[in-house]
Write an enzyme that holds these catalytic residues in place. Structure first.
Site, PDB file in Angstrom:
ATOM      1  N   CYS A 111      35.393  23.845  41.699  1.00  0.00           N
ATOM      2  CA  CYS A 111      34.152  24.105  41.372  1.00  0.00           C
ATOM      3  C   CYS A 111      33.285  23.203  40.165  1.00  0.00           C
ATOM      4  O   CYS A 111      31.939  22.956  40.304  1.00  0.00           O
ATOM      5  CB  CYS A 111      33.672  25.453  40.924  1.00  0.00           C
TER       6      CYS A 111
ATOM      7  N   LYS B  96      42.560  36.921  39.512  1.00  0.00           N
ATOM      8  CA  LYS B  96      41.586  36.564  38.911  1.00  0.00           C
ATOM      9  C   LYS B  96      40.198  37.303  39.376  1.00  0.00           C
ATOM     10  O   LYS B  96      39.832  37.244  40.741  1.00  0.00           O
ATOM     11  CB  LYS B  96      41.169  34.887  39.137  1.00  0.00           C
TER      12      LYS B  96
ATOM     13  N   GLU C 255      47.855  40.686  45.340  1.00  0.00           N
ATOM     14  CA  GLU C 255      47.745  39.115  45.000  1.00  0.00           C
ATOM     15  C   GLU C 255      48.911  38.715  44.211  1.00  0.00           C
ATOM     16  O   GLU C 255      49.380  37.618  44.627  1.00  0.00           O
ATOM     17  CB  GLU C 255      46.367  38.919  44.068  1.00  0.00           C
TER      18      GLU C 255
ATOM     19  N   LYS D 160      43.354  37.141  34.566  1.00  0.00           N
ATOM     20  CA  LYS D 160      42.017  36.620  33.946  1.00  0.00           C
ATOM     21  C   LYS D 160      41.083  37.671  34.395  1.00  0.00           C
ATOM     22  O   LYS D 160      40.590  37.867  35.646  1.00  0.00           O
ATOM     23  CB  LYS D 160      41.996  35.339  34.222  1.00  0.00           C
TER      24      LYS D 160
HETATM   25  C1  PBG Z   1      37.433  27.582  37.555  1.00  0.00           C
HETATM   26  C2  PBG Z   1      37.701  28.140  36.264  1.00  0.00           C
HETATM   27  C3  PBG Z   1      36.781  29.240  35.517  1.00  0.00           C
HETATM   28  C4  PBG Z   1      37.447  29.477  34.379  1.00  0.00           C
HETATM   29  C5  PBG Z   1      38.540  28.879  34.603  1.00  0.00           C
HETATM   30  N1  PBG Z   1      38.643  28.015  35.576  1.00  0.00           N
HETATM   31  C6  PBG Z   1      35.333  29.592  35.705  1.00  0.00           C
HETATM   32  C7  PBG Z   1      34.916  30.482  37.128  1.00  0.00           C
HETATM   33  O1  PBG Z   1      35.857  30.893  37.851  1.00  0.00           O
HETATM   34  O2  PBG Z   1      33.845  30.602  37.322  1.00  0.00           O
HETATM   35  C8  PBG Z   1      36.938  30.816  33.410  1.00  0.00           C
HETATM   36  C9  PBG Z   1      37.600  30.273  32.104  1.00  0.00           C
HETATM   37  C10 PBG Z   1      36.686  30.880  31.141  1.00  0.00           C
HETATM   38  O3  PBG Z   1      35.582  31.555  30.934  1.00  0.00           O
HETATM   39  O4  PBG Z   1      37.096  30.726  29.858  1.00  0.00           O
HETATM   40  N2  PBG Z   1      37.291  28.020  38.703  1.00  0.00           N
END
Ligand code: PBG
Length: 324
Positions: A121, A195, A233, A248
């Protein structure tokens, strides 16, 4: 009275003696945001006391972490806008922002454990975590190939561990196979196994300039309402070769942390994400809560079952722990 729980609370030493959960500096992983350019150490407006660093400015930060006893960093790279494209080419460039940062950190301190976030991303022009079909749907299996390339390029640059955060199906297997093929069978994978599609990533997306340009991430990240799905998952990731699991965000998902811990024997990480940090930080800065709220909330993540905590509070907690 025969049973009086208050007996074990009478003084500080006794309370220390019977304390069930202890936060240790060894538990923490500190996130670092690396930007292009030179001579940059700039506070991130959405994340007070957290900075954007250019590669040449990492030395003092790495030394400070070391002095505080923090042994692990997780890296996020922010390329120039004009380096972004549809397939995240800058993410697997051997001279990309992350690859240079890894080499630099290893030069400063060989022992610093360098973990990398593997995702697309931050490197795609559209801001999604994978390759898009014509209709804008993230194509799972095409994405796997790119994630594997990114992971391999991080390890070639010297990363000690990779942490895929994209939530594509089958990514752990694809990355494991690619690493093994390059003789990196000794490199562990910390999977962002559960996640969620969370609003609590807001400040991070501002910091990493990685918000999707259209739509959201709900076709790949998990529905916040689901708990069984987190178990599925994690199970799949274990089958595919994950070495460490992760939940997360952390604070609104303590039940998921506990359930994951009770179900699996792998080490478990929790990501105390940017929104959780920004909220508490702002309450403390504005005098609404005292600093103890930080310790208490991160403690709750450990008590819920996390062995490893990724947190922007790592440095201030390390100081608090030292002075306790
Ligand atoms: C990348 C990623 C994200 C976060 C960690 N790796 C953002 C998302 O998935 O949009 C978020 C970490 C945070 O909010 O501290 N995909």
């Amino acid at each position: 009275m025969l049973r009086r729980p208050r007996r074990l609370r009478t003084n500080k030493a006794i309370r220390n003696l019977v304390r069930e959960t202890k936060l240790n500096v060894e538990d923490f992983i500190y996130p670092l945001f690396i930007v292009e350019g030179e001579n940059i150490k700039r506070e991130i407006s959405s994340l007070p006391d957290v900075y954007h660093f250019s590669v040449d400015m990492l030395e003092d930060e790495i030394r400070e972490l070391k002095e505080l006893g923090i042994e692990h960093v997780i890296l996020f790279g922010i390329p120039h806008d004009d380096e972004k494209d549809a397939c995240a080419t800058a993410g697997f460039d051997e001279n990309g922002i992350i690859q240079r940062a890894i080499r630099k950190i290893k030069e400063i301190d060989r022992e610093m454990n360098v973990i990398t976030d593997v995702c697309m991303c931050e490197y795609t022009s559209h801001g999604h975590c994978g390759i898009l079909d014509e209709n804008g749907y993230v194509n799972n299996d095409k994405t796997l190939e790119y994630l594997a390339k990114i992971a391999v390029s991080h390890v070639k640059a010297g990363a000690d561990m990779v942490a895929p955060s994209d939530m594509m199906d089958g990514r752990i297997k694809a990355i494991r196979q690619a690493l093994d093929k390059e003789n990196f069978e000794h490199i562990a994978i910390m999977s962002y196994s559960a996640k969620y599609a969370s609003t609590f990533y807001g400040p991070f997306r501002e910091a990493a300039n990685s918000a999707p340009s259209f739509g959201d991430r709900k076709t790949y990240q998990m529905d916040p309402a689901n708990s069984n799905e987190a178990i599925i998952e994690s199970e799949l990731d274990i089958e595919e070769g994950a070495d460490i699991l992760m939940v997360k965000p952390a604070l609104s998902y303590l039940d998921i942390i506990r359930r994951t811990k009770d179900n699996f024997d792998l080490p478990l990480a929790a990501y105390n994400v940017s929104g959780e940090y920004a909220m508490l930080k702002s309450a403390v800065k504005n005098g609404i809560l005292s600093e103890g709220a930080i310790y208490e909330s991160v403690m709750s993540i450990k008590r819920a079952g996390a062995d490893i905590i990724i947190t922007y509070f790592a440095k201030e907690l390390a100081k608090q722990i030292k002075n306790k």
